[in-house]
Design an enzyme around this catalytic site. Structure first.
Site, mmCIF file in Angstrom:
data_model
loop_
_atom_site.group_PDB
_atom_site.id
_atom_site.type_symbol
_atom_site.label_atom_id
_atom_site.label_comp_id
_atom_site.label_asym_id
_atom_site.label_seq_id
_atom_site.Cartn_x
_atom_site.Cartn_y
_atom_site.Cartn_z
ATOM 1 N N GLY A 28 0.845 -1.195 0.000
ATOM 2 C CA GLY A 28 0.000 0.000 0.000
ATOM 3 C C GLY A 28 0.878 1.242 0.000
ATOM 4 N N VAL A 32 -0.366 7.041 3.677
ATOM 5 C CA VAL A 32 0.286 6.528 4.884
ATOM 6 C C VAL A 32 1.527 5.706 4.534
ATOM 7 C CG1 VAL A 32 0.001 4.885 6.794
ATOM 8 C CG2 VAL A 32 -1.751 6.577 6.334
ATOM 9 N N ASP A 53 2.451 -1.633 -4.535
ATOM 10 C CA ASP A 53 1.046 -1.242 -4.666
ATOM 11 C C ASP A 53 0.483 -1.918 -5.914
ATOM 12 O OD1 ASP A 53 -0.518 1.495 -3.369
ATOM 13 O OD2 ASP A 53 -1.431 0.516 -5.118
ATOM 14 N N THR A 108 -8.991 1.180 3.680
ATOM 15 C CA THR A 108 -10.089 0.486 4.361
ATOM 16 C C THR A 108 -11.322 1.385 4.307
ATOM 17 O OG1 THR A 108 -9.192 1.431 6.405
ATOM 18 C CG2 THR A 108 -8.646 -0.864 5.941
ATOM 19 N N CYS A 292 -10.430 9.904 6.731
ATOM 20 C CA CYS A 292 -10.472 9.079 7.947
ATOM 21 C C CYS A 292 -11.621 9.358 8.920
ATOM 22 C CB CYS A 292 -9.155 9.221 8.691
ATOM 23 S SG CYS A 292 -7.773 8.534 7.764
ATOM 24 N N LYS A 355 -7.974 20.177 4.150
ATOM 25 C CA LYS A 355 -7.283 21.021 5.125
ATOM 26 C C LYS A 355 -6.067 21.610 4.432
ATOM 27 C CE LYS A 355 -4.888 18.618 8.294
ATOM 28 N NZ LYS A 355 -4.360 17.503 9.114
HETATM 29 N N1 LIG Z 1 -4.545 9.298 5.189
HETATM 30 C C1 LIG Z 1 -4.321 9.479 6.471
HETATM 31 O O1 LIG Z 1 -4.112 10.593 6.937
HETATM 32 C C2 LIG Z 1 -4.312 8.308 7.418
HETATM 33 C C3 LIG Z 1 -3.772 8.478 8.701
HETATM 34 C C4 LIG Z 1 -3.732 7.393 9.553
HETATM 35 C C5 LIG Z 1 -4.256 6.179 9.151
HETATM 36 N N2 LIG Z 1 -4.800 6.038 7.908
HETATM 37 C C6 LIG Z 1 -5.288 4.707 7.511
HETATM 38 O O2 LIG Z 1 -4.279 4.089 6.727
HETATM 39 C C7 LIG Z 1 -4.875 3.283 5.696
HETATM 40 C C8 LIG Z 1 -4.386 3.726 4.345
HETATM 41 O O3 LIG Z 1 -4.780 5.059 4.141
HETATM 42 P P1 LIG Z 1 -4.223 5.936 2.931
HETATM 43 O O4 LIG Z 1 -4.749 7.306 3.134
HETATM 44 O O5 LIG Z 1 -2.770 5.705 2.793
HETATM 45 O O6 LIG Z 1 -4.987 5.224 1.713
HETATM 46 P P2 LIG Z 1 -4.644 5.338 0.159
HETATM 47 O O7 LIG Z 1 -5.883 5.027 -0.565
HETATM 48 O O8 LIG Z 1 -3.930 6.629 -0.101
HETATM 49 O O9 LIG Z 1 -3.566 4.175 -0.084
HETATM 50 C C9 LIG Z 1 -3.859 2.817 -0.032
HETATM 51 C C10 LIG Z 1 -3.112 2.141 -1.164
HETATM 52 O O10 LIG Z 1 -3.248 0.714 -1.018
HETATM 53 C C11 LIG Z 1 -3.270 0.152 -2.327
HETATM 54 N N3 LIG Z 1 -3.809 -1.214 -2.264
HETATM 55 C C12 LIG Z 1 -5.072 -1.616 -2.020
HETATM 56 N N4 LIG Z 1 -5.138 -2.967 -2.033
HETATM 57 C C13 LIG Z 1 -3.883 -3.422 -2.282
HETATM 58 C C14 LIG Z 1 -3.314 -4.721 -2.401
HETATM 59 N N5 LIG Z 1 -4.048 -5.827 -2.246
HETATM 60 N N6 LIG Z 1 -1.997 -4.818 -2.672
HETATM 61 C C15 LIG Z 1 -1.231 -3.700 -2.821
HETATM 62 N N7 LIG Z 1 -1.722 -2.443 -2.718
HETATM 63 C C16 LIG Z 1 -3.033 -2.305 -2.437
HETATM 64 C C17 LIG Z 1 -4.118 1.121 -3.122
HETATM 65 O O11 LIG Z 1 -3.881 0.986 -4.516
HETATM 66 C C18 LIG Z 1 -3.643 2.476 -2.559
HETATM 67 O O12 LIG Z 1 -2.611 3.041 -3.342
HETATM 68 C C19 LIG Z 1 -6.381 3.413 5.891
HETATM 69 O O13 LIG Z 1 -6.814 2.357 6.708
HETATM 70 C C20 LIG Z 1 -6.522 4.723 6.640
HETATM 71 O O14 LIG Z 1 -7.683 4.750 7.435
HETATM 72 C C21 LIG Z 1 -4.812 7.075 7.023
#
Ligand SMILES: NC(=O)c1ccc[n+]([C@@H]2O[C@H](COP(=O)([O-])OP(=O)(O)OC[C@H]3O[C@@H](n4cnc5c(N)ncnc54)[C@H](O)[C@@H]3O)[C@@H](O)[C@H]2O)c1
Length: 477
Positions: A28, A32, A53, A108, A292, A355
């Protein structure tokens, strides 16, 4: 075409592999996965970190000069580490085989179908990842939940991974990410705390110690806290719920301020100086956005309902309700103050990101507010220093007249109203006299973030409508 700047030959890659102390994979490469792994690579030059990814464009972007995520300071640490001990790869299968420690940071989102639709977390990406790890692993591994997950997810993950053949064993840890977009680099470098949850078994504690060793490279041990795995999973949801609740609490009071001539900034200051309460997250505005808060809140509500705790579910659901109410109030105010009609009027939206200091527009209040203005047949001109590309994607298919202009002065020229939706610093210091002279009169400002000098703008000639403060209007009555 994105310029690829990373070229590592096969021989070089093998040499690199030999010299590293730990081999870490992150599945991923999003908001994050990318920044958090860049920080580990930066702080631990003797560890090799690979981020994979399923989205090839994301990987290309991480390997290019134009990173897929805008975060102040991120370019610098990626430049220092990429190609040395930080790699972005599309080869998920081989990377799973090669690495011993796997962070999972896939998305998620909220489930949009079936049981729990619009509330529960959609764990399909998580489960697919677990099955991929199971399929391609040839040795035992530590699997770390970095995504935000419902409490007890590790149980399901454990059941899938327990079906591994032979001597391969997986130890699952929970290590939720508390960084905030816009300040991610600083949050990752100087976190308030790092939380690691594990099973309290011999192998669980050993895995936990291995993860502590990574963070202890730059984070004081007293800030690295440990817990059982379920507390860790739940703590992330609860932390976001408390933050969102503070936003809704102050926003609910802003509505009362507008009815009583109290000023929300003065109230927030008086309340926040109580050390039991504290002064952070007490700015009234148009409500929270981002990928989130809403999904984590709804997920918490769903979990409470699932466990039969209806009163608790209703309490947390009200936080989301107030957030929606605040946006409705804001839109109704624009319509009412502009004589009940927006048809044909030009409205300049200053800020589309959810933001400041990010280009992320996921769940940004600006999406809904723009759509509502367009539904009133307003012409909408959107300005933002980093989020215009995402704004255009978000509003694709929305009917109406919408334009995207980065320069705020050009965007505002010829408009009837300015609507401030993101707290970008640059909006605080605009030359509002110059802007006023280029606008249709009477000119309006709706400050959805309370960031500009309202009295100064009123003196220039604007009719100014902040949140939770008396309106400054040149109209009689
Ligand atoms: N964005 C934030 O500020 C933040 C902060 C803390 C926690 N989180 C949590 O972290 C998690 C990720 O958030 P994000 O904002 O980085 O999401 P995002 O959508 O930016 O990134 C997730 C990535 O995972 C990839 N992915 C999905 N399934 C996959 C697989 N089977 N194999 C490989 N890659 C795969 C997607 O293509 C995507 O690029 C979430 O659960 C979110 O709630 C996010």
């Amino acid at each position: 075409m994105m310029k690829r700047i990373l070229i590592t030959s096969g021989a070089e890659a093998i040499k690199n592999k030999m010299k590293f102390k730990k081999k870490i994979l992150c599945i991923g490469a999003g908001y994050v996965g990318g920044p958090s792994m860049a920080m580990i690579a930066y702080k631990c030059p003797d560890y090799r970190i690979t981020v994979v990814d399923t989205n090839p464009d994301r990987i290309d972007a991480w390997n290019s000069a134009q990173l897929p995520v805008y975060e102040p300071g991120l370019d610098k640490i990626v430049k220092k580490t990429r190609g040395k001990n930080l790699f972005f790869s599309k080869d998920i299968e081989n990377q799973i085989k090669e690495n011993d420690i796997i962070f999972v940071s896939v998305n998620t989102p909220i489930k949009t179908y079936g049981a729990g639709a619009d509330m529960a977390a959609d764990l399909q990406y998580w489960e697919k990842t677990a099955r991929q790890i199971l399929k391609h692993s040839r040795s035992s591994k530590i699997v770390i939940e970095k995504s935000t997950l419902p409490v007890k997810t590790a149980l399901a993950m454990g059941k899938i991974l327990a079906s591994a053949k032979g001597k391969i064993k997986f130890e699952i840890l929970s290590n939720p990410e508390f960084m905030a977009e816009g300040t991610a680099v600083n949050d990752l470098e100087n976190p308030d705390r790092v939380l690691i949850g594990s099973h309290e078994t011999k192998s669980g504690l050993k895995a936990r110690a291995e993860l502590i060793e990574i963070y202890a490279r730059w984070i004081p041990l007293k800030k690295i806290i440990t817990s059982n795995i379920w507390s860790s999973e739940l703590s992330k949801l609860v932390a976001n719920a408390f933050l969102a609740q503070r936003v809704s609490s102050i926003n609910s009071i802003s509505a009362l301020c507008e009815k009583t001539d109290a000023d929300i900034t003065e109230v927030a200051k008086a309340v926040g100086m109580d050390s039991r309460i504290g002064d952070k997250f007490l700015n009234a505005g148009i409500g929270f956005g981002g990928s989130c808060f809403k999904k984590d809140m709804l997920n918490l509500v769903y979990l409470c309902s699932y466990y039969g705790l209806q009163e608790v579910a209703a309490y947390w659901k009200s936080v989301v309700n107030i957030n929606e109410y605040q946006q409705e109030r804001f839109i109704a105010n624009i319509l009412n103050r502009m004589f009940g009609t927006l048809a044909g009027k030009k409205i300049c939206i200053l800020g589309f990101a959810f933001k400041a200091n990010t280009g992320d527009t996921r769940e940004s209040p600006a999406i809904y507010i723009s759509q509502k203005l367009l539904a009133e047949h307003a012409q909408v001109i959107i300005s933002d220093p980093k989020a215009l590309k995402n704004a255009a994607i978000d509003l694709e298919g929305t009917k109406g007249n919408v334009k995207y202009i980065e320069d705020p002065y050009r965007a505002a020229a010829g408009c009837h109203a300015l609507v401030i939706l993101t707290d970008w610093d640059l909006y605080r210091t605009l030359d509002f006299r110059k802007i006023y002279s280029s606008m249709v009169k009477p000119a309006f400002i709706f400050d959805g973030r309370n960031i500009i000098d309202h009295k100064k703008c009123f003196a220039i000639g604007f009719n100014v409508y902040p949140i939770g403060k008396p309106a400054l209007s040149h109209f009689k009555n």
